[in-house]
Design a protein around this motif. Sequence first.
Motif, mmCIF file in Angstrom:
data_model
loop_
_atom_site.group_PDB
_atom_site.id
_atom_site.type_symbol
_atom_site.label_atom_id
_atom_site.label_comp_id
_atom_site.label_asym_id
_atom_site.label_seq_id
_atom_site.Cartn_x
_atom_site.Cartn_y
_atom_site.Cartn_z
ATOM 1 N N GLY A 1 35.622 47.117 9.613
ATOM 2 C CA GLY A 1 36.184 46.682 10.887
ATOM 3 C C GLY A 1 35.448 47.273 12.069
ATOM 4 N N ARG A 2 35.081 48.547 11.964
ATOM 5 C CA ARG A 2 34.311 49.168 13.054
ATOM 6 C C ARG A 2 32.941 48.509 13.185
ATOM 7 N N ARG A 3 32.349 48.171 12.073
ATOM 8 C CA ARG A 3 31.034 47.501 12.089
ATOM 9 C C ARG A 3 31.093 46.214 12.903
ATOM 10 N N TYR A 4 32.210 45.499 12.790
ATOM 11 C CA TYR A 4 32.341 44.206 13.453
ATOM 12 C C TYR A 4 33.139 44.275 14.749
ATOM 13 N N GLY A 5 33.623 45.453 15.110
ATOM 14 C CA GLY A 5 34.418 45.578 16.322
ATOM 15 C C GLY A 5 35.774 44.909 16.221
ATOM 16 N N VAL A 6 36.357 44.921 15.027
ATOM 17 C CA VAL A 6 37.647 44.273 14.801
ATOM 18 C C VAL A 6 38.772 45.226 15.204
ATOM 19 N N SER A 7 39.692 44.742 16.029
ATOM 20 C CA SER A 7 40.849 45.527 16.447
ATOM 21 C C SER A 7 42.071 45.152 15.619
ATOM 22 N N ASP A 8 42.989 46.088 15.495
ATOM 23 C CA ASP A 8 44.232 45.812 14.804
ATOM 24 C C ASP A 8 45.172 45.048 15.733
#
Length: 290
Positions: A257-264
């Motif tokens: 998720g950090r790799r893709y900048g995905v937020s919760d």
Amino acid sequence: MNAHATSEALVAVVTGASRGIGKGVALALGAVGATVYVTGRPREAGGAAPPGALQETAEAVTAAGGRGIAVGCDHSDDAQVLALFSRVGEESGRLDILVNNATALPESLFSPEPFWQKPLDVLAVLDVGLRSHYVASALAAPFMVRQRGGLIVNVSAYGSVNYLYGPAYGAGKAGLDKMAADMAVELRPHDVVAVSLWPGLVATERYTRLVEDNPHAFPPELRPESPEYTGRVVHALFRDPARMTLSGQTLIGAELGRRYGVSDVQGGQPPSYRELLGAPWTKPSRQTPD
């Protein structure tokens, strides 16, 4: 993977989607306009899932912006799984994402006795979890091979390398990781990606019940993530033009998720528990079958 498959055209199968991570993944894929076949049993062993839960998931997927299709399916019955994928072929003609999440977690699995004192029903976690993931993948792969693109995700756990619930649970999770690695070798020539994914502590219905019964059930350093977060990460992986470089790997959801900048759902990004709970085994360097 087929670069021409847009979010709106996505067709996905998410197994074990009556609740928990499976439901969260289905909702996240619905939010990007996907058609999502959600599977599960209306009543699971032990009465854990209420009647209608699967249909409620499908309706929630549709409400989120996708198209939810509920398919009652006992993943311990190969004939029912075959019927599921036959239906996908007849109705949609393609399959872009398979998320293997269905599992059986008998109550005896969580008891404190050593494995030799537990009933053998704990092995259900291998029948519906390990074996059923193999069956679903074997039936999904022909779609993806034919269209030269697709993503297979095994939902695994840190229990693959860290002791949790005993050897039956650990063997099942470790098997999912190795299964993805080996499937990736054979799928690579067809541009199909297979990975194993470790979510963190997820705020599922089971988590909520445990915390209500025991507010100190989990160490304070473990911060729960939403069930939808895993689905957002799966979609980001699918959309990554370089996703094939990750095929065969066991991936920590928070790190991906950090790799893709995905937020919760509530913002922010969940932590990785690599240092606390363990790291995936290093994948073998050999990448071609005999």
